[in-house]
Design an enzyme around this catalytic site. Structure first.
Site, PDB file in Angstrom:
ATOM      1  N   ASP A 154      40.156  47.568  40.521  1.00  0.00           N
ATOM      2  CA  ASP A 154      41.589  47.246  40.437  1.00  0.00           C
ATOM      3  C   ASP A 154      42.183  47.451  41.827  1.00  0.00           C
ATOM      4  O   ASP A 154      41.663  48.224  42.636  1.00  0.00           O
ATOM      5  CB  ASP A 154      42.296  48.163  39.419  1.00  0.00           C
ATOM      6  CG  ASP A 154      43.590  47.562  38.901  1.00  0.00           C
ATOM      7  OD1 ASP A 154      43.606  47.095  37.737  1.00  0.00           O
ATOM      8  OD2 ASP A 154      44.584  47.527  39.652  1.00  0.00           O
TER       9      ASP A 154
ATOM     10  N   ASP B 251      40.831  44.173  45.939  1.00  0.00           N
ATOM     11  CA  ASP B 251      41.804  43.081  45.828  1.00  0.00           C
ATOM     12  C   ASP B 251      40.984  41.824  45.554  1.00  0.00           C
ATOM     13  O   ASP B 251      40.279  41.320  46.426  1.00  0.00           O
ATOM     14  CB  ASP B 251      42.599  42.955  47.137  1.00  0.00           C
ATOM     15  CG  ASP B 251      43.617  41.818  47.078  1.00  0.00           C
ATOM     16  OD1 ASP B 251      43.552  40.986  46.156  1.00  0.00           O
ATOM     17  OD2 ASP B 251      44.479  41.771  47.977  1.00  0.00           O
ATOM     18  N   VAL B 252      41.069  41.329  44.318  1.00  0.00           N
ATOM     19  CA  VAL B 252      40.192  40.212  43.922  1.00  0.00           C
ATOM     20  C   VAL B 252      40.459  38.940  44.731  1.00  0.00           C
ATOM     21  O   VAL B 252      39.617  38.049  44.773  1.00  0.00           O
ATOM     22  CB  VAL B 252      40.293  39.887  42.402  1.00  0.00           C
ATOM     23  CG1 VAL B 252      39.832  41.050  41.554  1.00  0.00           C
ATOM     24  CG2 VAL B 252      41.694  39.432  42.007  1.00  0.00           C
TER      25      VAL B 252
ATOM     26  N   ASN C 177      39.047  39.397  35.088  1.00  0.00           N
ATOM     27  CA  ASN C 177      40.268  39.504  34.291  1.00  0.00           C
ATOM     28  C   ASN C 177      41.563  39.695  35.072  1.00  0.00           C
ATOM     29  O   ASN C 177      42.624  39.332  34.573  1.00  0.00           O
ATOM     30  CB  ASN C 177      40.047  40.692  33.313  1.00  0.00           C
ATOM     31  CG  ASN C 177      41.307  41.173  32.677  1.00  0.00           C
ATOM     32  OD1 ASN C 177      41.883  40.479  31.836  1.00  0.00           O
ATOM     33  ND2 ASN C 177      41.776  42.356  33.069  1.00  0.00           N
TER      34      ASN C 177
ATOM     35  N   TYR D 267      52.196  30.242  37.288  1.00  0.00           N
ATOM     36  CA  TYR D 267      51.298  30.902  36.347  1.00  0.00           C
ATOM     37  C   TYR D 267      50.550  29.871  35.503  1.00  0.00           C
ATOM     38  O   TYR D 267      49.331  29.936  35.365  1.00  0.00           O
ATOM     39  CB  TYR D 267      52.121  31.843  35.462  1.00  0.00           C
ATOM     40  CG  TYR D 267      51.288  32.739  34.578  1.00  0.00           C
ATOM     41  CD1 TYR D 267      50.529  33.761  35.123  1.00  0.00           C
ATOM     42  CD2 TYR D 267      51.263  32.563  33.196  1.00  0.00           C
ATOM     43  CE1 TYR D 267      49.766  34.594  34.314  1.00  0.00           C
ATOM     44  CE2 TYR D 267      50.504  33.398  32.386  1.00  0.00           C
ATOM     45  CZ  TYR D 267      49.764  34.407  32.947  1.00  0.00           C
ATOM     46  OH  TYR D 267      48.997  35.222  32.151  1.00  0.00           O
TER      47      TYR D 267
ATOM     48  N   LYS E  38      46.494  29.188  35.510  1.00  0.00           N
ATOM     49  CA  LYS E  38      45.699  29.465  34.308  1.00  0.00           C
ATOM     50  C   LYS E  38      45.008  28.204  33.788  1.00  0.00           C
ATOM     51  O   LYS E  38      43.947  28.280  33.174  1.00  0.00           O
ATOM     52  CB  LYS E  38      46.575  30.118  33.238  1.00  0.00           C
ATOM     53  CG  LYS E  38      47.068  31.508  33.636  1.00  0.00           C
ATOM     54  CD  LYS E  38      45.909  32.486  33.858  1.00  0.00           C
ATOM     55  CE  LYS E  38      46.347  33.894  34.126  1.00  0.00           C
ATOM     56  NZ  LYS E  38      45.215  34.839  34.288  1.00  0.00           N
TER      57      LYS E  38
HETATM   58  N1  LIG Z   1      49.709  40.335  28.530  1.00  0.00           N
HETATM   59  C1  LIG Z   1      49.843  39.080  28.208  1.00  0.00           C
HETATM   60  O1  LIG Z   1      50.718  38.705  27.412  1.00  0.00           O
HETATM   61  C2  LIG Z   1      48.879  38.077  28.791  1.00  0.00           C
HETATM   62  C3  LIG Z   1      48.857  36.790  28.222  1.00  0.00           C
HETATM   63  C4  LIG Z   1      47.974  35.854  28.752  1.00  0.00           C
HETATM   64  C5  LIG Z   1      47.126  36.196  29.788  1.00  0.00           C
HETATM   65  N2  LIG Z   1      47.162  37.449  30.328  1.00  0.00           N
HETATM   66  C6  LIG Z   1      46.249  37.740  31.439  1.00  0.00           C
HETATM   67  O2  LIG Z   1      45.562  38.958  31.204  1.00  0.00           O
HETATM   68  C7  LIG Z   1      45.038  39.442  32.459  1.00  0.00           C
HETATM   69  C8  LIG Z   1      45.252  40.944  32.541  1.00  0.00           C
HETATM   70  O3  LIG Z   1      46.649  41.203  32.596  1.00  0.00           O
HETATM   71  P1  LIG Z   1      47.359  42.260  31.645  1.00  0.00           P
HETATM   72  O4  LIG Z   1      48.202  41.498  30.699  1.00  0.00           O
HETATM   73  O5  LIG Z   1      46.395  43.251  31.155  1.00  0.00           O
HETATM   74  O6  LIG Z   1      48.385  42.893  32.707  1.00  0.00           O
HETATM   75  P2  LIG Z   1      48.431  44.327  33.420  1.00  0.00           P
HETATM   76  O7  LIG Z   1      49.430  44.180  34.503  1.00  0.00           O
HETATM   77  O8  LIG Z   1      48.628  45.379  32.409  1.00  0.00           O
HETATM   78  O9  LIG Z   1      46.966  44.468  34.051  1.00  0.00           O
HETATM   79  C9  LIG Z   1      46.566  43.679  35.135  1.00  0.00           C
HETATM   80  C10 LIG Z   1      45.776  44.533  36.119  1.00  0.00           C
HETATM   81  O10 LIG Z   1      45.360  43.674  37.207  1.00  0.00           O
HETATM   82  C11 LIG Z   1      45.513  44.412  38.409  1.00  0.00           C
HETATM   83  N3  LIG Z   1      45.634  43.527  39.578  1.00  0.00           N
HETATM   84  C12 LIG Z   1      46.708  42.809  39.982  1.00  0.00           C
HETATM   85  N4  LIG Z   1      46.447  42.189  41.135  1.00  0.00           N
HETATM   86  C13 LIG Z   1      45.166  42.505  41.468  1.00  0.00           C
HETATM   87  C14 LIG Z   1      44.329  42.168  42.550  1.00  0.00           C
HETATM   88  N5  LIG Z   1      44.767  41.378  43.568  1.00  0.00           N
HETATM   89  N6  LIG Z   1      43.084  42.663  42.583  1.00  0.00           N
HETATM   90  C15 LIG Z   1      42.638  43.492  41.585  1.00  0.00           C
HETATM   91  N7  LIG Z   1      43.392  43.846  40.540  1.00  0.00           N
HETATM   92  C16 LIG Z   1      44.649  43.365  40.490  1.00  0.00           C
HETATM   93  C17 LIG Z   1      46.768  45.230  38.197  1.00  0.00           C
HETATM   94  O11 LIG Z   1      46.834  46.317  39.106  1.00  0.00           O
HETATM   95  C18 LIG Z   1      46.614  45.649  36.743  1.00  0.00           C
HETATM   96  O12 LIG Z   1      45.957  46.892  36.644  1.00  0.00           O
HETATM   97  C19 LIG Z   1      45.761  38.643  33.534  1.00  0.00           C
HETATM   98  O13 LIG Z   1      44.882  37.672  34.060  1.00  0.00           O
HETATM   99  C20 LIG Z   1      46.906  37.981  32.795  1.00  0.00           C
HETATM  100  O14 LIG Z   1      47.319  36.775  33.393  1.00  0.00           O
HETATM  101  C21 LIG Z   1      48.023  38.383  29.851  1.00  0.00           C
END
Ligand SMILES: NC(=O)c1ccc[n+]([C@@H]2O[C@H](COP(=O)([O-])OP(=O)(O)OC[C@H]3O[C@@H](n4cnc5c(N)ncnc54)[C@H](O)[C@@H]3O)[C@@H](O)[C@H]2O)c1
Length: 281
Positions: free
Chosen positions: A37, A63-64, A90, A156, A160
């Site tokens: 992360d 940083d991905v 993810n 976004y 996606k």
């Molecule tokens: N929560 C929703 O409703 C939802 C819906 C559709 C898709 N998603 C997708 O789920 C995935 C996870 O998100 P989440 O909802 O758990 O949110 P979240 O913010 O709780 O978790 C995301 C994590 O990614 C990390 N992150 C951000 N930028 C980064 C980088 N450059 N390098 C490494 N890590 C990084 C953040 O620090 C965080 O810990 C994302 O791809 C998001 O687009 C979420």
């Protein structure tokens, strides 16, 4: 379904939301964890929890959007654990706004994480996973946003959509070479995570100018407002992760958390009928 016992699970975006919950579940199934992360503080807090749980794990600040970071994470994962059962590709971020008014920093941040992050994960993990004897899985996180049209968050949505298309091609190419890796694309609708606060981990060099008046407009606030409301009011995180495991069990390529097909059908109907998408307010 794949047996995780004694094998490694590598996860990006592991310090919060889906990544964190998935890590706990996989530990419960006997997996060893390679966790990445960008958020060092949240990772450290999670480490304390994992130690209490007696997990076999390591964490890396990654940083991905940076290829070298992802390569170092993959190298450490295979050097430490040698055999990866699941790579959960993810990490992701969100910001909404007008296609022509949001800054290039917004586009570069969202595409850097959501698109190049996924590409980096595939490039750094798949070649090593191909060498493995046992079956393995890659899950790329897209979104319901990757399957529909919409006007609030073009950055976004488009990022996606790219993840869905890349994962479809990846799966086809893995089949083409009769590999033992299966790809899945995770397309959740709104789920209670911290995604609506994604800006907390935005690199300073990609921040917006405080002088840019767009971010004070009603248009921006209304568009971003949907996410600020919908994520905290989404379904529970553990319910969504149950659906992931259910989909893996049933071998469902598109892992969805909502059975409402209306927006997907509407988009494809428009495409098949060559119709213009219509703004509905
Ligand atoms: N929560 C929703 O409703 C939802 C819906 C559709 C898709 N998603 C997708 O789920 C995935 C996870 O998100 P989440 O909802 O758990 O949110 P979240 O913010 O709780 O978790 C995301 C994590 O990614 C990390 N992150 C951000 N930028 C980064 C980088 N450059 N390098 C490494 N890590 C990084 C953040 O620090 C965080 O810990 C994302 O791809 C998001 O687009 C979420």
């Amino acid at each position: 379904m794949i047996n995780f016992k004694g094998r490694a699970v590598a996860i990006t975006g592991a310090a919060s939301g889906f990544g964190k919950e998935m890590a706990k579940r996989c530990h419960g199934l006997g997996a060893k964890l390679a966790l990445a992360d960008i958020d060092a503080r949240a990772l450290a807090a999670f480490e304390a929890e994992l130690k209490e749980m007696g997990a076999d794990f390591f964490t890396s600040v990654v940083d991905v959007s940076k290829y070298e970071d992802m390569q170092a994470f993959a190298d450490k994962t295979f050097a430490t654990y040698s055999d990866v059962a699941l790579f959960f590709n993810n990490a992701g971020v969100e910001i909404s706004g007008s296609v022509w008014r949001v800054s290039m920093n917004d586009w570069n941040w969202v595409y850097g994480v959501n698109v190049f992050g996924i590409i980096h994960g595939i490039k750094c993990f798949i070649p090593e996973m191909l060498k493995q004897e046992q079956e393995s899985i890659i899950i790329n996180t897209s979104s319901q946003a990757g399957l529909v049209s919409g006007h609030n968050s073009p950055l976004y949505l488009s990022s996606k959509h790219a993840v869905v298309t890349i994962t479809e091609a990846l799966e086809l190419q893995l089949q083409q070479i009769q590999s033992k890796i299966k790809a899945f694309v995770f397309c959740p609708a709104f789920v209670k995570t911290n995604l609506h606060e994604a800006g907390r981990n935005r690199p300073a060099e990609l921040s917006n100018s405080p002088d840019d008046p767009y971010y004070q407009t009603d248009d921006y606030k209304k568009k971003q407002g949907l996410m600020l409301y919908a994520v905290p009011n989404g379904i529970e995180l553990d319910e969504a992760i149950d659906m992931v495991f259910d989909a893996l069990e049933k071998d469902l390529f598109y892992i969805r958390t909502s059975s409402d097909n209306t927006s997907i059908e509407k988009r494809f109907k428009n495409i098949l009928e060559n119709k213009r998408p219509l703004f509905a307010g």
